[in-house]
Design a protein around this motif. Structure first.
Motif, PDB file in Angstrom:
ATOM      1  N   THR A 352      21.292   7.529  -6.456  1.00  0.00           N
ATOM      2  CA  THR A 352      21.653   6.843  -7.707  1.00  0.00           C
ATOM      3  C   THR A 352      23.028   7.277  -8.191  1.00  0.00           C
ATOM      4  O   THR A 352      23.879   6.441  -8.528  1.00  0.00           O
ATOM      5  N   LYS A 355      25.857   5.979  -5.734  1.00  0.00           N
ATOM      6  CA  LYS A 355      26.147   4.546  -5.869  1.00  0.00           C
ATOM      7  C   LYS A 355      26.812   4.241  -7.210  1.00  0.00           C
ATOM      8  O   LYS A 355      27.717   3.398  -7.285  1.00  0.00           O
ATOM      9  N   LEU A 356      26.381   4.922  -8.273  1.00  0.00           N
ATOM     10  CA  LEU A 356      26.978   4.700  -9.594  1.00  0.00           C
ATOM     11  C   LEU A 356      28.445   5.093  -9.587  1.00  0.00           C
ATOM     12  O   LEU A 356      29.311   4.330 -10.049  1.00  0.00           O
ATOM     13  N   TYR A 357      28.756   6.271  -9.068  1.00  0.00           N
ATOM     14  CA  TYR A 357      30.144   6.725  -9.016  1.00  0.00           C
ATOM     15  C   TYR A 357      30.989   5.832  -8.109  1.00  0.00           C
ATOM     16  O   TYR A 357      32.178   5.592  -8.386  1.00  0.00           O
ATOM     17  N   TRP A 358      30.384   5.360  -7.038  1.00  0.00           N
ATOM     18  CA  TRP A 358      31.093   4.469  -6.106  1.00  0.00           C
ATOM     19  C   TRP A 358      31.434   3.152  -6.799  1.00  0.00           C
ATOM     20  O   TRP A 358      32.563   2.653  -6.719  1.00  0.00           O
ATOM     21  N   ILE A 359      30.452   2.583  -7.506  1.00  0.00           N
ATOM     22  CA  ILE A 359      30.669   1.314  -8.204  1.00  0.00           C
ATOM     23  C   ILE A 359      31.741   1.463  -9.284  1.00  0.00           C
ATOM     24  O   ILE A 359      32.591   0.586  -9.474  1.00  0.00           O
ATOM     25  N   LEU A 360      31.725   2.601  -9.986  1.00  0.00           N
ATOM     26  CA  LEU A 360      32.706   2.839 -11.047  1.00  0.00           C
ATOM     27  C   LEU A 360      34.087   3.219 -10.512  1.00  0.00           C
ATOM     28  O   LEU A 360      35.046   3.319 -11.282  1.00  0.00           O
ATOM     29  N   GLY A 361      34.184   3.434  -9.217  1.00  0.00           N
ATOM     30  CA  GLY A 361      35.473   3.766  -8.612  1.00  0.00           C
ATOM     31  C   GLY A 361      35.906   5.206  -8.848  1.00  0.00           C
ATOM     32  O   GLY A 361      37.090   5.520  -8.740  1.00  0.00           O
ATOM     33  N   CYS A 378      32.455  11.317   1.112  1.00  0.00           N
ATOM     34  CA  CYS A 378      32.948  10.907  -0.205  1.00  0.00           C
ATOM     35  C   CYS A 378      33.725  12.066  -0.810  1.00  0.00           C
ATOM     36  O   CYS A 378      33.469  13.233  -0.508  1.00  0.00           O
TER      37      CYS A 378
END
Length: 430
Positions: A352, A355-361, A378
């Motif tokens: 979670t 993916k959250l950090y990835w989506i937020l860039g 990452c």
């Protein structure tokens, strides 16, 4: 006609002048702080060979090394010298705020509760310096780093309990219909103050790894709280803010000296001792100065970095021992450092957060890494890596300056919240 003056007539004048000086404890504290700064500037370089001989040194891996040569040995844990000078200043200063109560007013009027606060604050800071140096020498585990500040804070909490004992907080206006105008937290308030000390000591330690970053952020926080204290001297409860300045002026003085030598290219490493010393000093003035919530506002970048680092600190996502940016000797610049793992090895919280950090860039992600292409890389979850993701590879000194600018902006935001925004939520500002 000759005029003769009696030396005995000069004595009252001298005593009056001495009394006037002793009645200005902040001026005496400032003078001692200046002396401490000069002493630290002179003494620190003289301890370099001693620390290197004792094996307390590190190698600055973010510098170019000529072919065939080893990285220069940089003495480490010099924060203990800054802490020792700070303690010497404070020990010399102890009688100054209390001299009139003892000499003029008599023992019956002596402010014992204020004296106990002063000594307990020094005890907590002294314990933290000792425990921090033990960490530098023994390289303790993270669970110990959480336990040590808690133990060092106990004298402080006991003094707060005996002298004040108030655990009531003002409830924000939107919650007052539900909770009332004030709420007694009881034991939870002491848990909060203990956690505050743990956070302050470790937050500075987490945001570390490049020349000048630990001392720089601490110096700016110290100056910001001092500015807040000086302003509040003209308002309610000036005694609490004067108490805070007694500690912060000497601290900021020795911090300035150690920042001078720790700035790029660093001639010394401050070590965990300095981070613990700094964090406990801030916790002490925040708790006994009765502005713990306001004090936390000056840690906005540290709060963000801590929240950002939580997935790795609690091992929801693999956390390497060192998350420092990578150094490229060809370009003489720093770039993001990475951690590698298999997605299937992450638990639900790890996936979670990732993916959250990835989506937020907020992180850079590389998929299909390794021979079997099952690994994912990452960037490590630190504000240093985030700045490198935003600005690209940077020189070490440039990255430090960017973080210092962010720290200054954070202090400006803290002042805005404290004096402009707080009135929206509170009828009485803390």
């Amino acid at each position: 006609m000759a005029v003769y003056y009696s030396r005995s007539a000069e004595v009252p004048i001298i005593m009056e002048a001495l009394t006037n000086i002793l009645d200005q404890p902040l001026i005496i504290n400032a003078a001692l702080s200046l002396a401490g700064f000069i002493l630290a500037m002179v003494v620190l370089p003289r301890f370099y060979p001693l620390f290197i001989k004792a094996g307390l040194f590190g190698k600055d891996m973010s510098k170019r090394v000529p072919p065939g040569k080893e990285p220069v040995k940089v003495p480490e844990a010099l924060g203990v010298i800054a802490g020792a000078i700070f303690l010497c200043i404070m020990f010399l200063f102890i009688p100054i705020p209390f001299w009139r109560s003892w000499v003029v007013d008599g023992k019956e009027e002596f402010p014992h509760h204020e004296f106990v606060e002063f000594v307990a604050a020094l005890l907590s800071i002294c314990c933290m310096i000792f425990l921090g140096f033990a960490d530098d020498v023994l390289d303790l585990r993270w669970r110990h780093k959480l336990l040590l500040p808690t133990m060092a804070t106990l004298p402080l909490l006991m003094v707060y309990l005996v002298n004040f004992g108030s655990t009531t907080i003002i409830v924000p206006k939107p919650l007052q219909p539900l909770l009332g105008p004030a709420l007694n937290l009881g034991l939870l308030y002491f848990v909060y103050m203990g956690m505050l000390a743990v956070f302050c000591t470790n937050a500075i330690n987490i945001l570390a790894g490049i020349n000048g970053i630990e001392a720089g952020q601490s110096f700016i926080i110290g100056l910001s709280i001092m500015a807040f204290n000086f302003y509040e001297l003209t308002r309610k409860y000036p005694e609490s803010h004067q108490f805070s300045l007694y500690f912060l002026m000497p601290y900021t003085a020795v911090c300035a000296a150690i920042l001078y030598y720790n700035w790029y290219p660093s001639k010394l490493f401050v070590g965990d001792t300095f981070c613990y010393f700094s964090g406990m000093t801030f916790a002490v003035v925040g708790i006994l100065g009765h502005f713990s919530k306001t004090m936390l506002l000056f840690f906005i970048p540290q709060v963000f970095n801590f929240i950002f680092s939580v997935p790795q600190l609690f091992h929801f996502v693999p956390c390497p021992r060192h998350r420092l940016p990578r150094y490229n000797s060809k370009t003489d610049k720093l770039s993001m450092s990475y951690t590698k793992f298999k997605m299937k090895d992450l638990n639900i919280l790890g996936k979670t957060f990732f993916k959250l950090y990835w989506i937020l860039g907020l992180i850079d992600v590389r998929q299909g890494v390794g021979e079997d292409r099952e690994y994912v890389e990452c960037s490590n979850f630190t504000i240093l890596n985030l700045m490198l993701r935003i600005f690209g590879p940077l020189h070490e000194q440039t990255l430090t300056i960017i973080l210092m600018v962010i720290q200054i902006i954070g202090s400006c935001v803290a002042f805005f919240i404290r004096y402009k925004l707080a009135g929206v939520f509170y009828d009485v500002v803390e």
